[in-house]
Design a protein around this motif. Structure first.
Motif, PDB file in Angstrom:
ATOM      1  N   UNK A 171     -14.083  -9.473 -13.022  1.00  0.00           N
ATOM      2  CA  UNK A 171     -13.330  -9.483 -14.281  1.00  0.00           C
ATOM      3  C   UNK A 171     -13.172  -8.067 -14.828  1.00  0.00           C
ATOM      4  N   UNK A 172     -14.249  -7.279 -14.787  1.00  0.00           N
ATOM      5  CA  UNK A 172     -14.185  -5.905 -15.284  1.00  0.00           C
ATOM      6  C   UNK A 172     -13.276  -5.047 -14.396  1.00  0.00           C
ATOM      7  N   UNK A 173     -13.349  -5.268 -13.079  1.00  0.00           N
ATOM      8  CA  UNK A 173     -12.527  -4.505 -12.145  1.00  0.00           C
ATOM      9  C   UNK A 173     -11.046  -4.736 -12.406  1.00  0.00           C
ATOM     10  N   UNK A 174     -10.656  -5.985 -12.622  1.00  0.00           N
ATOM     11  CA  UNK A 174      -9.249  -6.290 -12.892  1.00  0.00           C
ATOM     12  C   UNK A 174      -8.760  -5.554 -14.137  1.00  0.00           C
ATOM     13  N   UNK A 175      -9.569  -5.556 -15.187  1.00  0.00           N
ATOM     14  CA  UNK A 175      -9.170  -4.900 -16.433  1.00  0.00           C
ATOM     15  C   UNK A 175      -9.024  -3.393 -16.240  1.00  0.00           C
ATOM     16  N   UNK A 193      -8.648 -12.707   2.565  1.00  0.00           N
ATOM     17  CA  UNK A 193      -7.560 -13.277   1.777  1.00  0.00           C
ATOM     18  C   UNK A 193      -8.071 -14.459   0.962  1.00  0.00           C
ATOM     19  N   UNK A 194      -7.637 -14.521  -0.288  1.00  0.00           N
ATOM     20  CA  UNK A 194      -8.062 -15.596  -1.180  1.00  0.00           C
ATOM     21  C   UNK A 194      -7.728 -15.235  -2.606  1.00  0.00           C
ATOM     22  N   UNK A 195      -8.334 -15.946  -3.532  1.00  0.00           N
ATOM     23  CA  UNK A 195      -8.029 -15.755  -4.952  1.00  0.00           C
ATOM     24  C   UNK A 195      -8.412 -14.353  -5.434  1.00  0.00           C
ATOM     25  N   UNK A 196      -9.576 -13.873  -5.029  1.00  0.00           N
ATOM     26  CA  UNK A 196     -10.033 -12.562  -5.483  1.00  0.00           C
ATOM     27  C   UNK A 196      -9.102 -11.451  -5.003  1.00  0.00           C
ATOM     28  N   UNK A 197      -8.859 -11.430  -3.704  1.00  0.00           N
ATOM     29  CA  UNK A 197      -8.033 -10.362  -3.152  1.00  0.00           C
ATOM     30  C   UNK A 197      -6.583 -10.467  -3.637  1.00  0.00           C
ATOM     31  N   UNK A 198      -6.065 -11.657  -3.795  1.00  0.00           N
ATOM     32  CA  UNK A 198      -4.680 -11.834  -4.260  1.00  0.00           C
ATOM     33  C   UNK A 198      -4.491 -11.245  -5.656  1.00  0.00           C
ATOM     34  N   UNK A 199      -5.467 -11.480  -6.535  1.00  0.00           N
ATOM     35  CA  UNK A 199      -5.367 -10.955  -7.897  1.00  0.00           C
ATOM     36  C   UNK A 199      -5.406  -9.432  -7.903  1.00  0.00           C
ATOM     37  N   UNK A 200      -6.284  -8.857  -7.069  1.00  0.00           N
ATOM     38  CA  UNK A 200      -6.378  -7.390  -6.982  1.00  0.00           C
ATOM     39  C   UNK A 200      -5.118  -6.812  -6.353  1.00  0.00           C
ATOM     40  N   UNK A 202      -2.114  -7.936  -6.280  1.00  0.00           N
ATOM     41  CA  UNK A 202      -0.968  -8.007  -7.198  1.00  0.00           C
ATOM     42  C   UNK A 202      -0.925  -6.794  -8.126  1.00  0.00           C
ATOM     43  N   UNK A 203      -2.095  -6.403  -8.628  1.00  0.00           N
ATOM     44  CA  UNK A 203      -2.169  -5.242  -9.508  1.00  0.00           C
ATOM     45  C   UNK A 203      -1.893  -3.957  -8.738  1.00  0.00           C
ATOM     46  N   UNK A 204      -2.448  -3.852  -7.538  1.00  0.00           N
ATOM     47  CA  UNK A 204      -2.243  -2.648  -6.730  1.00  0.00           C
ATOM     48  C   UNK A 204      -0.762  -2.437  -6.412  1.00  0.00           C
ATOM     49  N   UNK A 205      -0.081  -3.497  -6.077  1.00  0.00           N
ATOM     50  CA  UNK A 205       1.358  -3.398  -5.789  1.00  0.00           C
ATOM     51  C   UNK A 205       2.121  -2.940  -7.035  1.00  0.00           C
ATOM     52  N   UNK A 206       1.791  -3.534  -8.153  1.00  0.00           N
ATOM     53  CA  UNK A 206       2.448  -3.174  -9.410  1.00  0.00           C
ATOM     54  C   UNK A 206       2.208  -1.703  -9.745  1.00  0.00           C
ATOM     55  N   UNK A 207       0.962  -1.252  -9.596  1.00  0.00           N
ATOM     56  CA  UNK A 207       0.636   0.127  -9.911  1.00  0.00           C
ATOM     57  C   UNK A 207       1.333   1.104  -8.962  1.00  0.00           C
ATOM     58  N   UNK A 208       1.422   0.733  -7.689  1.00  0.00           N
ATOM     59  CA  UNK A 208       2.129   1.587  -6.728  1.00  0.00           C
ATOM     60  C   UNK A 208       3.595   1.725  -7.119  1.00  0.00           C
ATOM     61  N   UNK A 209       4.197   0.645  -7.588  1.00  0.00           N
ATOM     62  CA  UNK A 209       5.590   0.681  -8.037  1.00  0.00           C
ATOM     63  C   UNK A 209       5.767   1.542  -9.279  1.00  0.00           C
TER      64      UNK A 209
END
Length: 524
Positions: A171-175, A193-200, A202-209
């Protein structure tokens, strides 16, 4: 007629001599001699096989022992190789030479040494901190040792948050990832692959963009069962710079024995995470594999983050240049604490199997040998060399209260059997062993005398001590020590104590398995 026969005989004789002394004749004679010698040798071997067999074995065994006793290996490692040499003299010595000649990672060793030599000066302790360190002789010794192989300064102006579970760290890592503005560096042993990695992801892709520099590195062992071999290329297409540490190739090499077991995340040079938590759903209990998964991690903010940045860059640079180190290290550090609030010490450190120092194990030794009142440990494995077993038993015999929490539900049955092979010796010496009844403990935590601790990736086993790239953070007198202490008490309340009677009642198969595997533990 007689004259003609004589002439024919003389002609044949000359022809035979010419053939005999011709190039073809000489080659033929030499071949015949070699065949005769070969048959003679085979006949000699056949009649003297037993004598030759024992002579060759004796020569190989003595050679192996000579090399072994003149090596710097731990005594437990030497004993294992002695067994191998005795049972398989020729094969054993050849295998030993193969591992010692370092086929496959000589270049990597030289490369890493060069990277460290060219980058160690980029971070240094502040003059004020060095002066304060002079008054703490105990910690000064640790820092001095750590700086023998790399640069690991001690820091004052840093804040540490302890997470007693993978869920809280996640939770802290995502924030923190969502707040990234400049760069994100991530290095993990396991990615699933799973819920944890998918959530991370998604953020990494957004930040790269958004233009954030995103670098991601995972161990090549993931490609065996968790990720497709082309996964790094898939991430590259998403804008994430990706490296696979030591990818598995179709040729035999000792380099595969050295894995990147570290877990590091650095964000903007202001925040860093480390600990036992990998990026897969079992680490946050979204899937159940071995009961409840108990793990820990820490978040570091402030000046100490630069050490984690350098750790990441040094391994990343194995596959790239080192010219951009300064760009990511020379970032203004946010003032986390006021000077009068800078309590305690934070010392991040890393361990490489490619140098002569067992940093992770030496940190544990130092904590055990200097403990006065208590040592509290959480570890998923207990596969000890002779030195570590002695350090644990000696601490207990000195009157130090040593509490060790291990899993009750193992992830590897052979590792569990090996752990149990140490129980009797430790318990008889006074070490208190507990098993976490809800499931599996993956935490790597040492807490000593309620004011010193280390949290990281280093297990109590041979692989972490000798074969893995590892990391951790040494803490002294920081407020989060109290959080670690409270978590240990809570975990202890959910654990059952192992007695000598329990050890005696253990299944015979488990005992025998542990005894046998203990011989070969250093090679596993």
């Amino acid at each position: 007629m007689k004259k003609e026969n004589k002439e024919l005989f003389e002609k044949s004789k000359r022809g035979a001599l010419q053939l005999l002394f011709s190039r073809f004749g000489i080659i033929l004679v030499l071949l015949l001699i070699q065949v005769l010698l070969l048959f003679g040798l085979l006949n000699y071997v056949a009649t003297n096989y037993i004598h030759l067999y024992y002579t060759v074995n004796l020569v190989f065994t003595l050679t192996g022992y000579t090399l072994l006793f003149n090596s710097s290996s731990d005594n437990s490692v030497k004993m294992t190789w002695m067994v191998v040499f005795t049972v398989l003299p020729v094969v054993g010595i050849l295998l030993y030479l193969y591992t010692q000649l370092e086929f496959g990672h000589r270049y990597e060793r030289r490369r890493l040494i060069d990277i460290i030599r060219n980058s160690h000066h980029l971070i240094q302790s502040q003059p004020k901190v060095k002066k304060e360190l002079e008054a703490n002789k105990d910690l000064k010794g640790i820092v001095s040792f750590l700086n023998q192989t790399n640069t690991y300064p001690a820091y004052r102006n840093s804040d540490v948050t302890y997470f007693p579970s993978g869920e809280e760290k996640f939770a802290a890592l995502l924030e923190e990832l969502k707040q990234a503005k400049s760069f994100i560096f991530m290095e993990y042993f396991i990615v699933g692959k799973g819920e944890m990695w998918s959530a991370i992801l998604e953020i990494l892709i957004q930040k790269a963009q958004e233009g954030v520099e995103v670098r991601f590195m995972y161990d090549g062992f993931c490609e065996f069962s968790l990720l497709p071999r082309s996964y790094s290329k898939e991430l590259e297409k998403m804008g994430i710079k990706c490296r696979v540490f030591s990818p598995i190739q179709p040729f035999v090499s000792t380099v595969y024995n050295f894995r990147d077991h570290r877990k590091i995340c650095v964000i903007d040079g202001q925040v860093a995470f480390t600990g036992g938590v990998n990026l897969a759903d079992e680490y946050i209990n979204k899937v159940e594999r071995f009961g409840h998964w108990k793990d820990t991690a820490v978040r570091v903010k402030g000046e100490a983050v630069e050490s984690f940045t350098l750790m990441f860059l040094q391994i990343w640079a194995n596959n790239s240049d080192t010219s951009d180190f300064g760009q990511w290290l020379n970032v203004p550090k946010e003032k986390i604490l006021k000077d009068d609030e800078a309590k305690g010490w934070v010392v991040p450190y890393a361990d490489s199997p490619l140098d002569a120092e067992r940093v992770g194990e030496m940190i544990y030794f130092d904590l055990l040998n200097k403990a006065q009142d208590s040592v509290q440990i959480m570890s998923p494995y207990l596969i000890l060399d002779g030195e570590m077993e002695t350090a644990l038993t000696f601490a207990a015999k000195r009157g130090v209260k040593v509490d060790l929490i291990l899993p009750h539900v193992p992830d590897k049955k052979y590792a569990f059997a090996l752990a149990k092979s140490h129980y009797k010796t430790l318990i008889e010496a006074g070490v208190n062993i507990y098993e976490y009844t809800p499931g599996f403990v993956h935490a790597k935590v040492f807490l000593v005398d309620q004011y010193k601790a280390t949290v990281g990736t280093v297990n109590l086993d041979y692989r972490s001590f000798y074969h893995h790239f590892e990391c951790g953070v040494y803490l002294e007198d920081v407020p989060s020590i109290e959080e670690i202490s409270e978590d240990f008490k809570k975990t202890l309340s959910l654990s059952q104590k192992v007695t000598l009677e329990d050890v005696q009642k253990e299944k015979a198969l488990t005992k025998i398995t542990g005894w046998v595997l203990k011989i070969f533990a250093p090679l596993m």
